[in-house]
Design a protein around this motif. Structure first.
Motif, PDB file in Angstrom:
ATOM      1  N   ARG A 180      67.833  17.848  -5.949  1.00 25.68           N
ATOM      2  CA  ARG A 180      67.258  17.645  -4.610  1.00 25.68           C
ATOM      3  C   ARG A 180      65.735  17.713  -4.684  1.00 25.68           C
ATOM      4  NH1 ARG A 180      70.906  21.406  -2.423  1.00 25.68           N
ATOM      5  NH2 ARG A 180      69.207  22.619  -1.542  1.00 25.68           N
ATOM      6  N   ARG A 181      65.255  18.658  -5.460  1.00 26.06           N
ATOM      7  CA  ARG A 181      63.810  18.803  -5.568  1.00 26.06           C
ATOM      8  C   ARG A 181      63.190  17.573  -6.234  1.00 26.06           C
ATOM      9  NH1 ARG A 181      60.092  23.279  -5.690  1.00 26.06           N
ATOM     10  NH2 ARG A 181      58.170  22.512  -6.573  1.00 26.06           N
ATOM     11  N   PHE A 182      63.837  17.081  -7.268  1.00 19.88           N
ATOM     12  CA  PHE A 182      63.327  15.901  -7.956  1.00 19.88           C
ATOM     13  C   PHE A 182      63.289  14.704  -7.005  1.00 19.88           C
ATOM     14  CE2 PHE A 182      64.098  11.970 -10.280  1.00 19.88           C
ATOM     15  CZ  PHE A 182      62.979  11.955 -11.101  1.00 19.88           C
ATOM     16  N   ALA A 183      64.394  14.571  -6.225  1.00 16.76           N
ATOM     17  CA  ALA A 183      64.461  13.449  -5.294  1.00 16.76           C
ATOM     18  C   ALA A 183      63.362  13.554  -4.243  1.00 16.76           C
ATOM     19  CB  ALA A 183      65.839  13.410  -4.627  1.00 16.76           C
ATOM     20  N   PHE A 184      63.132  14.786  -3.790  1.00 17.47           N
ATOM     21  CA  PHE A 184      62.082  15.005  -2.789  1.00 17.47           C
ATOM     22  C   PHE A 184      60.713  14.628  -3.364  1.00 17.47           C
ATOM     23  CE2 PHE A 184      58.677  17.656  -1.236  1.00 17.47           C
ATOM     24  CZ  PHE A 184      58.720  17.375   0.115  1.00 17.47           C
ATOM     25  N   CYS A 185      60.466  15.117  -4.587  1.00 19.27           N
ATOM     26  CA  CYS A 185      59.167  14.841  -5.219  1.00 19.27           C
ATOM     27  C   CYS A 185      58.970  13.336  -5.400  1.00 19.27           C
ATOM     28  CB  CYS A 185      59.075  15.536  -6.577  1.00 19.27           C
ATOM     29  SG  CYS A 185      59.079  17.330  -6.423  1.00 19.27           S
ATOM     30  N   LEU A 186      60.040  12.673  -5.794  1.00 18.47           N
ATOM     31  CA  LEU A 186      59.958  11.236  -6.020  1.00 18.47           C
ATOM     32  C   LEU A 186      59.588  10.522  -4.720  1.00 18.47           C
ATOM     33  CD1 LEU A 186      60.383   9.245  -8.339  1.00 18.47           C
ATOM     34  CD2 LEU A 186      62.724   8.906  -7.519  1.00 18.47           C
ATOM     35  N   LEU A 196      50.058  17.503   8.872  1.00 21.12           N
ATOM     36  CA  LEU A 196      50.297  16.348   7.997  1.00 21.12           C
ATOM     37  C   LEU A 196      51.203  16.738   6.828  1.00 21.12           C
ATOM     38  CD1 LEU A 196      46.687  14.892   8.121  1.00 21.12           C
ATOM     39  CD2 LEU A 196      48.738  13.887   9.165  1.00 21.12           C
ATOM     40  N   LEU A 197      51.002  17.943   6.290  1.00 20.93           N
ATOM     41  CA  LEU A 197      51.878  18.407   5.207  1.00 20.93           C
ATOM     42  C   LEU A 197      53.290  18.618   5.726  1.00 20.93           C
ATOM     43  CD1 LEU A 197      49.606  20.997   3.342  1.00 20.93           C
ATOM     44  CD2 LEU A 197      50.308  18.753   2.531  1.00 20.93           C
ATOM     45  N   GLN A 198      53.387  19.253   6.890  1.00 24.68           N
ATOM     46  CA  GLN A 198      54.710  19.492   7.482  1.00 24.68           C
ATOM     47  C   GLN A 198      55.444  18.171   7.696  1.00 24.68           C
ATOM     48  OE1 GLN A 198      54.879  20.807  11.609  1.00 24.68           O
ATOM     49  NE2 GLN A 198      56.300  22.455  11.038  1.00 24.68           N
ATOM     50  N   GLY A 199      54.702  17.176   8.201  1.00 25.89           N
ATOM     51  CA  GLY A 199      55.309  15.878   8.445  1.00 25.89           C
ATOM     52  C   GLY A 199      55.768  15.191   7.171  1.00 25.89           C
ATOM     53  N   ALA A 200      55.152  15.562   6.037  1.00 20.48           N
ATOM     54  CA  ALA A 200      55.532  14.958   4.753  1.00 20.48           C
ATOM     55  C   ALA A 200      56.599  15.771   4.035  1.00 20.48           C
ATOM     56  CB  ALA A 200      54.296  14.822   3.867  1.00 20.48           C
ATOM     57  N   GLY A 201      57.112  16.825   4.694  1.00 17.84           N
ATOM     58  CA  GLY A 201      58.228  17.563   4.119  1.00 17.84           C
ATOM     59  C   GLY A 201      57.883  18.905   3.515  1.00 17.84           C
ATOM     60  N   TRP A 202      56.596  19.281   3.578  1.00 19.57           N
ATOM     61  CA  TRP A 202      56.218  20.600   3.056  1.00 19.57           C
ATOM     62  C   TRP A 202      56.725  21.699   3.995  1.00 19.57           C
ATOM     63  CZ3 TRP A 202      54.352  17.087   0.022  1.00 19.57           C
ATOM     64  CH2 TRP A 202      53.790  17.437  -1.207  1.00 19.57           C
ATOM     65  N   ARG A 259      61.807  22.765  -1.867  1.00 18.50           N
ATOM     66  CA  ARG A 259      60.707  21.988  -1.281  1.00 18.50           C
ATOM     67  C   ARG A 259      59.391  22.706  -1.549  1.00 18.50           C
ATOM     68  NH1 ARG A 259      60.730  21.254   4.582  1.00 18.50           N
ATOM     69  NH2 ARG A 259      61.957  23.167   4.767  1.00 18.50           N
ATOM     70  N   PRO A 260      58.313  21.978  -1.741  1.00 18.21           N
ATOM     71  CA  PRO A 260      57.008  22.632  -1.908  1.00 18.21           C
ATOM     72  C   PRO A 260      56.572  23.291  -0.597  1.00 18.21           C
ATOM     73  CG  PRO A 260      56.730  20.252  -1.792  1.00 18.21           C
ATOM     74  CD  PRO A 260      58.210  20.503  -1.792  1.00 18.21           C
ATOM     75  N   PHE A 261      55.663  24.251  -0.745  1.00 19.43           N
ATOM     76  CA  PHE A 261      55.240  24.983   0.455  1.00 19.43           C
ATOM     77  C   PHE A 261      53.726  25.044   0.564  1.00 19.43           C
ATOM     78  CE2 PHE A 261      55.619  28.330  -2.837  1.00 19.43           C
ATOM     79  CZ  PHE A 261      54.388  28.959  -2.722  1.00 19.43           C
ATOM     80  N   LEU A 262      53.301  25.244   1.810  1.00 17.76           N
ATOM     81  CA  LEU A 262      51.943  25.680   2.134  1.00 17.76           C
ATOM     82  C   LEU A 262      52.077  27.057   2.762  1.00 17.76           C
ATOM     83  CD1 LEU A 262      48.867  25.415   2.929  1.00 17.76           C
ATOM     84  CD2 LEU A 262      49.695  24.427   5.083  1.00 17.76           C
TER      85      LEU A 262
END
Ligand code: CA
Length: 520
Positions: free
Chosen positions: A5-11, A125-131, A197-200
Motif C-alpha cells: 500500500r505504501r509503495f502504491a501510495f508513493c508511486l 496542500l500536503l493533506q490534499g495530496a494524502g499526507w 502514509r507519509p506524515f507532516l
C-alpha cells in the motif's frame, strides 16, 4: 500488505508530482529520500528561540550547551542567515504556513489579527495530496487550525505549567510542563499514526517565550554562575534614530515582576510550587536586601533573565533529543526530514533589550537546521540569505508537489543539496507593523543584504538608518548620513524600491495593521 500500500501510495504521489510539475513548466525538485520512498516531515518549532542561545551556532558569548540540537546540526545542514520578514510571533507563523509576507496573508500583528483559515497553506496542500498532518503545541493565530487531521493547541500564548490545551473535541487542562507535554503528545501521535502514509508533524513549542518559566528540574541549573554580558548591555543609542531611543523593551525599564519571578507564574501548584518557591524566594530575598539600582539593577535582571530563558532552552533541547530518539526507535530517521526553527530570534541583553521586532540581527535572524537524509551533507553550513517565506515552498518540494506561483519564497532544495545557486537572492525585504503597544517599536521597513541594512521608520518620525555589519557588527551606528556611504545608500534605496515592488507591498498600509492604535 502495508508495504505494498505504501509503495502504491508513493508511486501515485510521484506520478502526480511529475505530471503537475511538467504541466507547470517546472522540473520535479528533490522530492524523494535517497531510497525512493516519500519522506516524512517533522517540523520542530520554538517560540523566541535565538541563535545566541545555541552552542551549534558557536557565538562568541558562549551561554549554553545544547547537545541534542548540536546533534541535529552535525547530522544535517545549519543555516547561518535565516531571516524573518516581520519579527513577531503570529505574523511569522502565518508567513510559514502561507509562504507569503504579512501584507499578502493578512496577519500583520499579534494585537488584532485573526488568521484567515480559508486561505492556501502548505499543510492543506500536503493533506490534499494524502499526507497525514498533525499540529501539536502553540498556534496563536486566533482561528482554529485547518489542514490538519489532528491538532492539539495551547489557547493563545499558552502557559508553562499545567496548561489547558484545545482539541476539536474541547479544552482540558494537562498536568505537567508545557515543553514536555507537547513532546509527549507528539510522540504519542507518532506511535498511533498510519505507518503506510507519509506524515507532516508540526511540534510547536511555547518556550522559550516570555515569561521564560523553567521546568522545575532545571531551576538552579547554572549553579548561580554569572552569564557573560553582551558588549552592548548598556547601549546609549548615541548616533542612532529617535525611533530606537523610544523603545520600551529595556531591562532597565520594562522588566515586570512576573519577568523577574517576584510573582508566581500562572498554573503552577502543589509540589512544583513548593520547589519553585524554594528556588526563587531566597534569591529574591537577597535581591531585596541588596536593593541594587542603576547598572547593578540591570545586571541583576540580566542574570535572572539568562537563568530562566536558557533553562527554557535546555528543555527545548531535551525535546529535540527525545523526538530524534523516537524517529530512531521507529526506524524512520532515514525517511524523515527534520527541520528545527523558530518564529524569530530574540535579544539576550544586546542593546539592553529583551524581545524582538526590530530588523537588527539578534531579532531578525532565526535558527534553521535541516536534516534531510540523502540530501543534506552531515555537518554542512549555508550562509546564504534564506527566510521563513521559503519554508512552505521547501516542504511542498520535499513532498514532490508543485509550489503555487503566489507563494513568495523559494524552495531551499538547491542550497540543501549544495548545488550551485548563482541566482539565489542576495537581499531580503523586511516590514514590521505592530505599534505602539506592547514595546513601542516604530513600524519600519527595510532591505537586508549580507553586509548592510537600510531601514526606514515610518510615521511621524520618518527616519532612516544605514547599518554596516562588517564595520559595526553590533549595529550600534548608523552610516546613513556619512558621505562615504553615498553610493551604498543609493544602491540600497534602489534595492529597497525594487524589492517593495517585487513583493507587491506598494499600497498604503491599512490602519488596522499597526494593532489597536492606528499610526498617525
Ligand atoms: Ca515569537
Amino acid at each position: 500488505m502495508p508495504s505494498i500500500r505504501r509503495f502504491a501510495f508513493c508511486l501515485r504521489v510521484v506520478v502526480a508530482a511529475i505530471l503537475i510539475a511538467s504541466l507547470a513548466g517546472r522540473g520535479p525538485q528533490e522530492a524523494m529520500a535517497a531510497d525512493g520512498r516519500a519522506p516524512n516531515l517533522l517540523f520542530i518549532f520554538a517560540d523566541d528561540l535565538t541563535c545566541q542561545a545555541l552552542s551549534t551556532y558557536g557565538e562568541a558569548r558562549h551561554l549554553l550547551e545544547t547537545p541534542n540540537i548540536d546533534r541535529l546540526a552535525r547530522e544535517g545542514m545549519r543555516f547561518d542567515r535565516c531571516l524573518v520578514t516581520n519579527s513577531i510571533c503570529g505574523p511569522s507563523r502565518a508567513t510559514i504556513l502561507t509562504g507569503k509576507y504579512s501584507h499578502k496573508n493578512g496577519f500583520y500583528n499579534n494585537a488584532n489579527c485573526r488568521f484567515d483559515a480559508t486561505q492556501q497553506t502548505f499543510p492543506k496542500l500536503l493533506q490534499g495530496a494524502g499526507w497525514q498532518t498533525a499540529l501539536i503545541g502553540k498556534w496563536h493565530l486566533g482561528s482554529n487550525p485547518t489542514g490538519f487531521d489532528h491538532w492539539r493547541i495551547l489557547p493563545g500564548q499558552g502557559i508553562y505549567y499545567n496548561p489547558p490545551m484545545i482539541t476539536a473535541g474541547g479544552t482540558s487542562v494537562e498536568r505537567g510542563y508545557v515543553t514536555d507535554l507537547i513532546t509527549d503528545r507528539s510522540i504519542e501521535w507518532l506511535r498511533q499514526r498510519d505507518r503506510d502514509r507519509p506524515f507532516l508533524l508540526m511540534t510547536q513549542h511555547k518556550a522559550p517565550h516570555r515569561e521564560w518559566s523553567p521546568a522545575i528540574r532545571h531551576l538552579g541549573w547554572d549553579g548561580d554562575r554569572p552569564h557573560p554580558e553582551p558588549a552592548t548591555l548598556f547601549d546609549d543609542f548615541s548616533g542612532r534614530s529617535q525611533a530606537v531611543r523610544d523603545h520600551d523593551m529595556g531591562l532597565d525599564r520594562t522588566f515586570t515582576p512576573l519577568d523577574a519571578k517576584f510573582v508566581t507564574p500562572p498554573g503552577i501548584d502543589g509540589e512544583d510550587l513548593v520547589a519553585w518557591n524554594a528556588h526563587y524566594e531566597p534569591r529574591n530575598e537577597a535581591f531585596r536586601a541588596a536593593a541594587p539600582a542603576g547598572r547593578d539593577l540591570v545586571r541583576w535582571r540580566y542574570q535572572r533573565y539568562m537563568h530562566d530563558y536558557l533553562a527554557c532552552v535546555k528543555a527545548i533541547d531535551e525535546s529535540v533529543g527525545r523526538l530524534l530518539d523516537e524517529l530512531d526507535r521507529e526506524g524512520i530517521a532515514d525517511e524523515t526530514v527534520v527541520v528545527l526553527s523558530s518564529d524569530q530570534g530574540f535579544f539576550l541583553g544586546e542593546h539592553g533589550w529583551f524581545d524582538k521586532r526590530w530588523i537588527f540581527e539578534e531579532s531578525v535572524r532565526t535558527p534553521l537546521i535541516v536534516r534531510f537524509p540523502g540530501v543534506t551533507r552531515p555537518g554542512s553550513h549555508c550562509d546564504r540569505i534564506v527566510s521563513l517565506i521559503d519554508f512552505a515552498p521547501t516542504f511542498l518540494a520535499i513532498a514532490g508537489l508543485p509550489v503555487p506561483p503566489d507563494m513568495q519564497g523559494q524552495a531551499l532544495q538547491p542550497l540543501l543539496a549544495e548545488h550551485a545557486a548563482a541566482d539565489w537572492r542576495k537581499s531580503l525585504y523586511y516590514h514590521y507593523y505592530e505599534f505602539p503597544e506592547p514595546h513601542h517599536v516604530r513600524p519600519h521597513r527595510g532591505v537586508i543584504t549580507d553586509r548592510h541594512k537600510l531601514v526606514h521608520y515610518e510615521g511621524d518620525l520618518d527616519e532612516w538608518e544605514l547599518l554596516d555589519r562588517k564595520v559595526d557588527p553590533t549595529e550600534t551606528r548608523s552610516f546613513h548620513d556619512d558621505p562615504a556611504y553615498a553610493d551604498t545608500l543609493r544602491d540600497l534605496r534602489a534595492e529597497l524600491d525594487r524589492l517593495q515592488a517585487q513583493v507587491d507591498d506598494l499600497g498604503p498600509v491599512p490602519a488596522e495593521a499597526y494593532g489597536n492604535t492606528p499610526l498617525e
